[in-house]
Design an enzyme around this catalytic site. Structure first.
Site, PDB file in Angstrom:
ATOM      1  N   GLN A 103       0.853  -1.189   0.000  1.00 39.39           N
ATOM      2  CA  GLN A 103       0.000   0.000   0.000  1.00 39.39           C
ATOM      3  C   GLN A 103       0.891   1.242   0.000  1.00 39.39           C
ATOM      4  O   GLN A 103       1.878   1.297   0.750  1.00 39.39           O
ATOM      5  CB  GLN A 103      -0.880  -0.002   1.248  1.00 39.39           C
ATOM      6  N   PRO A 111       7.062   0.194   8.628  1.00 35.34           N
ATOM      7  CA  PRO A 111       6.741   1.629   8.645  1.00 35.34           C
ATOM      8  C   PRO A 111       5.366   2.013   9.190  1.00 35.34           C
ATOM      9  O   PRO A 111       5.069   3.195   9.317  1.00 35.34           O
ATOM     10  CB  PRO A 111       6.860   2.034   7.169  1.00 35.34           C
ATOM     11  N   TYR A 112       4.521   1.040   9.507  1.00 34.09           N
ATOM     12  CA  TYR A 112       3.162   1.354   9.965  1.00 34.09           C
ATOM     13  C   TYR A 112       2.885   0.699  11.323  1.00 34.09           C
ATOM     14  O   TYR A 112       3.606  -0.179  11.766  1.00 34.09           O
ATOM     15  CB  TYR A 112       2.132   0.883   8.936  1.00 34.09           C
ATOM     16  N   GLU A 128      -3.330  -4.297   7.208  1.00 34.79           N
ATOM     17  CA  GLU A 128      -4.438  -5.244   7.264  1.00 34.79           C
ATOM     18  C   GLU A 128      -4.357  -6.338   6.210  1.00 34.79           C
ATOM     19  O   GLU A 128      -5.377  -6.742   5.633  1.00 34.79           O
ATOM     20  CB  GLU A 128      -5.747  -4.477   7.122  1.00 34.79           C
ATOM     21  N   HIS A 183      -8.344  -2.157  15.143  1.00 35.39           N
ATOM     22  CA  HIS A 183      -8.382  -1.401  13.884  1.00 35.39           C
ATOM     23  C   HIS A 183      -8.145  -2.344  12.698  1.00 35.39           C
ATOM     24  O   HIS A 183      -8.898  -2.320  11.710  1.00 35.39           O
ATOM     25  CB  HIS A 183      -7.311  -0.305  13.909  1.00 35.39           C
ATOM     26  N   GLU A 184      -7.103  -3.179  12.793  1.00 40.58           N
ATOM     27  CA  GLU A 184      -6.780  -4.062  11.665  1.00 40.58           C
ATOM     28  C   GLU A 184      -7.867  -5.126  11.464  1.00 40.58           C
ATOM     29  O   GLU A 184      -8.173  -5.500  10.334  1.00 40.58           O
ATOM     30  CB  GLU A 184      -5.410  -4.712  11.880  1.00 40.58           C
ATOM     31  N   HIS A 226     -10.658  -3.744   9.539  1.00 42.38           N
ATOM     32  CA  HIS A 226     -10.362  -3.713   8.098  1.00 42.38           C
ATOM     33  C   HIS A 226     -10.834  -4.981   7.381  1.00 42.38           C
ATOM     34  O   HIS A 226     -10.998  -4.967   6.156  1.00 42.38           O
ATOM     35  CB  HIS A 226      -8.860  -3.565   7.874  1.00 42.38           C
ATOM     36  N   GLU A 259     -10.464   3.877   5.555  1.00 45.99           N
ATOM     37  CA  GLU A 259      -9.932   4.206   6.880  1.00 45.99           C
ATOM     38  C   GLU A 259     -10.941   4.880   7.811  1.00 45.99           C
ATOM     39  O   GLU A 259     -10.948   4.617   9.009  1.00 45.99           O
ATOM     40  CB  GLU A 259      -8.676   5.065   6.740  1.00 45.99           C
ATOM     41  N   ASP A 280       1.171   8.332  -1.514  1.00 46.81           N
ATOM     42  CA  ASP A 280       1.905   8.332  -0.251  1.00 46.81           C
ATOM     43  C   ASP A 280       2.021   9.747   0.319  1.00 46.81           C
ATOM     44  O   ASP A 280       2.023   9.940   1.541  1.00 46.81           O
ATOM     45  CB  ASP A 280       3.314   7.753  -0.436  1.00 46.81           C
ATOM     46  N   TYR A 320      -8.557   9.015   8.013  1.00 52.20           N
ATOM     47  CA  TYR A 320      -8.940   8.238   9.190  1.00 52.20           C
ATOM     48  C   TYR A 320      -9.902   9.035  10.078  1.00 52.20           C
ATOM     49  O   TYR A 320     -11.021   8.605  10.353  1.00 52.20           O
ATOM     50  CB  TYR A 320      -7.695   7.895  10.028  1.00 52.20           C
ATOM     51  N   ARG A 365       8.455   2.904  12.490  1.00 53.29           N
ATOM     52  CA  ARG A 365       7.041   3.242  12.324  1.00 53.29           C
ATOM     53  C   ARG A 365       6.922   4.740  12.044  1.00 53.29           C
ATOM     54  O   ARG A 365       7.340   5.577  12.842  1.00 53.29           O
ATOM     55  CB  ARG A 365       6.275   2.871  13.598  1.00 53.29           C
ATOM     56  N   MET A 366       6.363   5.094  10.891  1.00 50.92           N
ATOM     57  CA  MET A 366       6.375   6.492  10.448  1.00 50.92           C
ATOM     58  C   MET A 366       5.621   7.412  11.392  1.00 50.92           C
ATOM     59  O   MET A 366       5.953   8.594  11.501  1.00 50.92           O
ATOM     60  CB  MET A 366       5.827   6.614   9.026  1.00 50.92           C
ATOM     61  N   LYS A 367       4.611   6.885  12.082  1.00 48.99           N
ATOM     62  CA  LYS A 367       3.874   7.690  13.053  1.00 48.99           C
ATOM     63  C   LYS A 367       4.824   8.247  14.116  1.00 48.99           C
ATOM     64  O   LYS A 367       4.545   9.286  14.726  1.00 48.99           O
ATOM     65  CB  LYS A 367       2.800   6.832  13.709  1.00 48.99           C
TER      66      LYS A 367
END
Length: 612
Positions: free
Chosen positions: A134, A261-262, A266, A290-291, A294, A313, A370, A378, A564-566
């Site tokens: 994704q 990265p996430y 899902e 959450h997953e 999905h 989302e 991206d 979300y 993890r980008m968050k």
């Protein structure tokens, strides 16, 4: 007719019904080599070719039933890759089918794959591969119609020296007589979009944690992961009670190395999750809710293209909070919504109030999806659904609609117009003109096309937030007192992890506290040593805003060991903006660039002004 501005494939002429992958994993060259066989069906008359999406793929042959076909690989489009045009040598009429086999290899530039050296894993002995497709990275893993408007089944034979797992059901394995390789076989009989094709290969062990769930991870982490995710089956059953029976057979979890990265991805039958969820107290497992959500919203009912990503989302966050509310109580789901609203505000602030990517339904023609990914689809999506539920009469009206939405669109890819038309027809059919009149009062243009924060400011139950607000005010009132007094470790003793996060977020909204106050806060609350990654993140961001240089080494350590980008993106962005932090932020990223997944590395480089 399908439309996708981020795919170069002729999705308006053909659809892929099935893909079979036959791939060999080579850790020495960091490539996957083999073939993809695509079963194609014409959806209009007079179709003489297929155009497939590819990106950084080495195309070696194209054939149909053993006969070579003419093909052309176009010059690379900067964002969408190289279109692969394959001539059939005949013309297909609507409904007729053909098979095309593409021999290929991935390359070092593959943006879907991350190849980890043994030193980058927990066990330090074996290499590791995982993929993240994704939004539009499946095209770097295999030639395909890389659009969520196309839903297909797939099967795969993956030959590798280490265990392979996929977003599919394992159907057997055969060990090769010569050498140390095994071929693992998989089938995904439910139709999915290409972005949900996923592979991981490594020193993996599994443990059953429920009647349809196994957690997979490196053996060193297995005990902690099995303990953390023990409530998985309860999440699934709560989702089933709210919506429809779970349709995917297995619901397994793969805990990845730290560079994932996430928070979660899902991938059907096998959710990928970050090890940052292993807090040791099950406080972060709402990501699993959450997953699991999905499984219905996104995987079963899918966005037609990335301009309607909120349909994946926003619905998933809404269902996730319904699950949490049923399992823990409504005050917990409402508290989660308060947290979400803060993250939405941060995304809007980052882009700017008028930026087109803050619209719920942005235009992505010519854009890399991206770049548009944020909390907007979300949380703005959630806020629209939350508002509609209250506006239309509450859960007794809206929850039957949610179930009907899944039943109506299961197995399909839809856009916002499809969603809205069914919402109207359901309300009219089941509740009459009164609900239609209410829907007509909604400012659809402001919700769907408007930029910035939502047009309606939803009010959430703040029962669990009040103690956080009080403690924050007490610290704010003390800012001119030195040395600071009147605080003890017991201030946050009864706080949940989420309450600690909200407290820190509220403090970060104030003008920065004096450094002496931050010293005291850390001594009392032990925030620098917090195991919970969400608490650590908020503490670091609060300190960076105050130019509290004592925290910089901790920030460097956290940001360079958590992909993890968050987490890594806001940490490095904030360090970059902090006093004496710009060079340190850039050097930290440059020194650890190979640790990050290609998707994360690209975004961080943009954040730090190292690329356009």
């Amino acid at each position: 007719m399908p439309y996708d501005p981020t795919s170069q494939s002729n999705v308006d002429e053909l659809k892929t019904n099935h893909i079979h992958l036959d791939l060999t994993v080579d850790f020495s060259t960091k490539t996957l080599t083999g073939s993809a066989e695509l079963e194609l069906e014409a959806i209009v008359d007079n179709v003489s070719k297929v155009v497939l999406d590819t990106s950084y793929i080495d195309i070696r042959s194209v054939s149909s039933n053993g006969k070579a076909l003419q093909f052309d690989l176009a010059t690379r489009h900067e964002k969408y890759g190289s279109a692969l045009t394959i001539e059939f040598g005949t013309t297909l009429s609507k409904g007729s089918k053909t098979k095309v086999t593409v021999g290929y290899a991935t390359t070092q530039d593959c943006t879907a794959c991350q190849w980890l050296e043994p030193s980058q894993t927990v066990g330090k002995k074996h290499p590791y591969l995982f993929t993240q497709c994704q939004a539009i990275h499946a095209r770097s893993l295999l030639p395909c119609q890389d659009s969520p408007s196309i839903k297909l089944t797939y099967s795969a034979n993956i030959t590798t020296p280490l265990r392979a797992v996929m977003s599919a059901v394992p159907v057997g394995e055969s060990k090769h007589a010569a050498g140390d390789k095994t071929t693992f076989k998989f089938e995904q009989k439910q139709r999915i979009p290409s972005y949900l094709i996923a592979i991981a290969v490594g020193n993996l062990e599994g443990r059953e944690i429920g009647p349809r769930s196994t957690v997979w991870t490196e053996p060193e982490v297995l005990e902690a992961a099995a303990w953390e995710f023990v409530d998985t089956e309860n999440f699934i059953r709560t989702g089933e009670a709210l919506l429809t029976p779970y349709d995917w057979g297995r619901y397994d979890l793969l805990v990845l190395p730290a560079s994932f990265p996430y928070g979660g991805m899902e991938n059907p039958c096998l959710t990928f999750v970050t090890p940052s969820l292993l807090a040791g107290d099950r406080s972060l497992v709402d990501v699993v809710a959450h997953e699991i959500a999905h499984s219905w919203m996104g995987n079963l009912v899918t966005t037609e293209n990335w301009e309607h990503f909120w349909l994946n989302e926003g619905f998933t966050v809404f269902v996730e909070r319904k699950i949490v509310g049923r399992m823990k109580g409504k005050e917990h789901s409402e508290f989660s919504a308060i947290l979400g609203h803060k993250s939405l505000q941060e995304s809007v602030d980052l882009y700017g109030q008028d930026h087109p990517f803050t619209a719920l339904r942005p235009c992505l023609r010519g854009e890399d999806p991206d770049d548009s990914f944020s909390r907007v689809p979300y949380e703005k999506g959630f806020n629209l659904l939350y508002y509609l539920e209250k506006h239309l009469g509450g859960p007794e009206v809206f929850e039957p609609y949610l179930r009907a939405h899944v039943q109506e669109f299961a197995g399909r890819s839809i856009n916002t117009d499809d969603w809205k038309a069914f919402l109207y027809s359901f309300m009219e059919k089941n509740f009459g003109q009164e609900k239609v009149d209410l829907l007509n009062k909604v400012d659809w243009e402001a919700w769907l096309a408007g930029t910035g924060m939502p047009p309606v400011d939803n009010k959430f139950d703040d029962t669990l937030a009040k103690a956080c607000t009080c403690l924050c005010k007490k610290w704010d009132d003390s800012r001119h007192t030195s040395p600071v007094t009147g605080f003890t470790a017991s201030d946050i003793e009864d706080f949940s992890s989420n309450q600690k996060v909200v407290f820190l977020e509220k403090v970060s909204e104030l003008n920065p506290l004096p450094h002496g106050h931050l010293d005291t806060m850390d001594q009392l609350y032990d925030l620098t040593n917090a195991r919970n990654s969400e608490i650590r993140l908020r503490w670091h961001l609060l300190c960076l805003k105050a130019d509290y240089e004592k925290i910089y080494p901790e920030v460097v350590s956290f940001a360079s060991s958590m992909g993890r980008m968050k987490m890594c993106r806001p940490l490095l962005r904030s360090l970059y903006k902090a006093k004496n932090g710009a060079d340190l932020a850039r050097q930290t990223f440059i020194n650890h660039r190979t640790f990050f997944h290609p998707i994360a590395a690209t975004m961080i480089a943009k954040d730090l002004g190292l690329t356009k």
